[in-house]
Design a protein around this motif. Sequence first.
Motif, PDB file in Angstrom:
ATOM      1  N   UNK A  45      23.337  16.641 -40.894  1.00 59.23           N
ATOM      2  CA  UNK A  45      24.488  15.765 -40.650  1.00 59.23           C
ATOM      3  C   UNK A  45      24.182  14.455 -41.359  1.00 59.23           C
ATOM      4  N   UNK A  46      24.900  14.107 -42.418  1.00 57.35           N
ATOM      5  CA  UNK A  46      24.523  12.942 -43.221  1.00 57.35           C
ATOM      6  C   UNK A  46      24.986  11.602 -42.652  1.00 57.35           C
ATOM      7  N   UNK A  47      24.970  11.505 -41.323  1.00 57.69           N
ATOM      8  CA  UNK A  47      25.338  10.281 -40.622  1.00 57.69           C
ATOM      9  C   UNK A  47      24.458  10.150 -39.387  1.00 57.69           C
ATOM     10  N   UNK A  48      24.305   8.920 -38.852  1.00 55.57           N
ATOM     11  CA  UNK A  48      23.440   8.728 -37.681  1.00 55.57           C
ATOM     12  C   UNK A  48      24.026   9.366 -36.426  1.00 55.57           C
ATOM     13  N   UNK A  49      23.196   9.519 -35.384  1.00 56.45           N
ATOM     14  CA  UNK A  49      23.694  10.013 -34.099  1.00 56.45           C
ATOM     15  C   UNK A  49      24.761   9.072 -33.533  1.00 56.45           C
ATOM     16  N   UNK A  50      25.755   9.652 -32.855  1.00 53.25           N
ATOM     17  CA  UNK A  50      26.775   8.849 -32.198  1.00 53.25           C
ATOM     18  C   UNK A  50      28.058   8.697 -32.978  1.00 53.25           C
ATOM     19  N   UNK A 196      29.100   5.626 -37.585  1.00 54.29           N
ATOM     20  CA  UNK A 196      30.078   5.192 -36.604  1.00 54.29           C
ATOM     21  C   UNK A 196      29.474   4.531 -35.385  1.00 54.29           C
ATOM     22  N   UNK A 197      28.317   5.033 -34.941  1.00 54.96           N
ATOM     23  CA  UNK A 197      27.668   4.461 -33.760  1.00 54.96           C
ATOM     24  C   UNK A 197      27.373   2.979 -33.915  1.00 54.96           C
ATOM     25  N   UNK A 198      26.636   2.586 -34.955  1.00 60.05           N
ATOM     26  CA  UNK A 198      26.342   1.160 -35.161  1.00 60.05           C
ATOM     27  C   UNK A 198      27.601   0.319 -35.381  1.00 60.05           C
TER      28      UNK A 198
END
Length: 332
Positions: A45-50, A196-198
């Motif tokens: 998944x090329x994005x952070x958790x959340x 999206x999380x940050x």
Amino acid sequence: MNLFPAPWLRAGLLAAATLAVLAAPFATQAQNGSDYPTKPIRLVVPYPPGGGTDVIARIVQERFSTLLGQQVLIDNRGGAAGSIGTEVVAKSAPDGYTVLFTLSSHTINPAIYTKLSFDTAKDFAPVGLVASLPQILVANNQFAPNTVAELVALAKAKPDSVSFASVGNGSPGHLAGELLKLRTGTHMTHIPYRGGGPAVTDVMGGQVPLLWVSIPAAAQFVKAGKLKALAVSTTKRSAAFPDVPTMQEAGIPDFDVDSWYAVFVPAKTPQPVIDKLNRVINTVVKEPEIREKLLAQGSEGVGGTPEQLGKVVTTELVRWQKLAKEASIKVD
């Protein structure tokens, strides 16, 4: 001179030949992927958790594991609007054990990044669409505008005084923000985040007033009253937020940015591997429990064939190139 091998040697040769014949089908299976999978699968998944991509991936992860008979392990590789994690998959062995779970920035990045270490059209084989949903424009509760019209009025009255966040350069949210500027003749500053999380955290904290993001990343905070929703990016309202208007309803003509989540594998991955992954996707997105979980996040299960996903990629590569040129969007 004895031209015939001793009985013990003949028996050994016969056994070796038999093993070779028996092993041949398995060697062929390993080569063409028909026995896939035989070990755990890494889902990049090329994005952070959340963030939205991570949320949707985790909804389907367990069912993927069950139906494939092997663990599917999520590997979050955030950064550069998905380009870092996408590069990991592009350079992986085409054996089906490193799989990309990404969103529609996959077709946006080639339009705005001057240098990518992979070719979106050539380095990946499409597997299947998982879900589709709008981007949502949310704001900090202390931000004065409560509607898109009020936002546009503020941006026109005080050029460059308004900034908006997204999950990164080349994300659907970035393109939605640029399209809003283009359609209204306003100037707003884009603040790219690594996910999206940050971004959601900083908008709630007031560091940035606005955020274009996929609904899963913001849904719980909007419902909890920690963020206010101004509009969605598609031509029809979201089932998760039926009271939130579309951009066109808010007075912005010719506005439609649809986000999708899909699975890709490295090019040259054996067709039986692609076919099996596609069957699993189509099974999972039709399951009532999964559809309900997706809907709770404002998304709808899609499914379909690898060829259908391939057509989406081909169409959008052209579409986003046109918009990037029109809006003069480029990232070094």
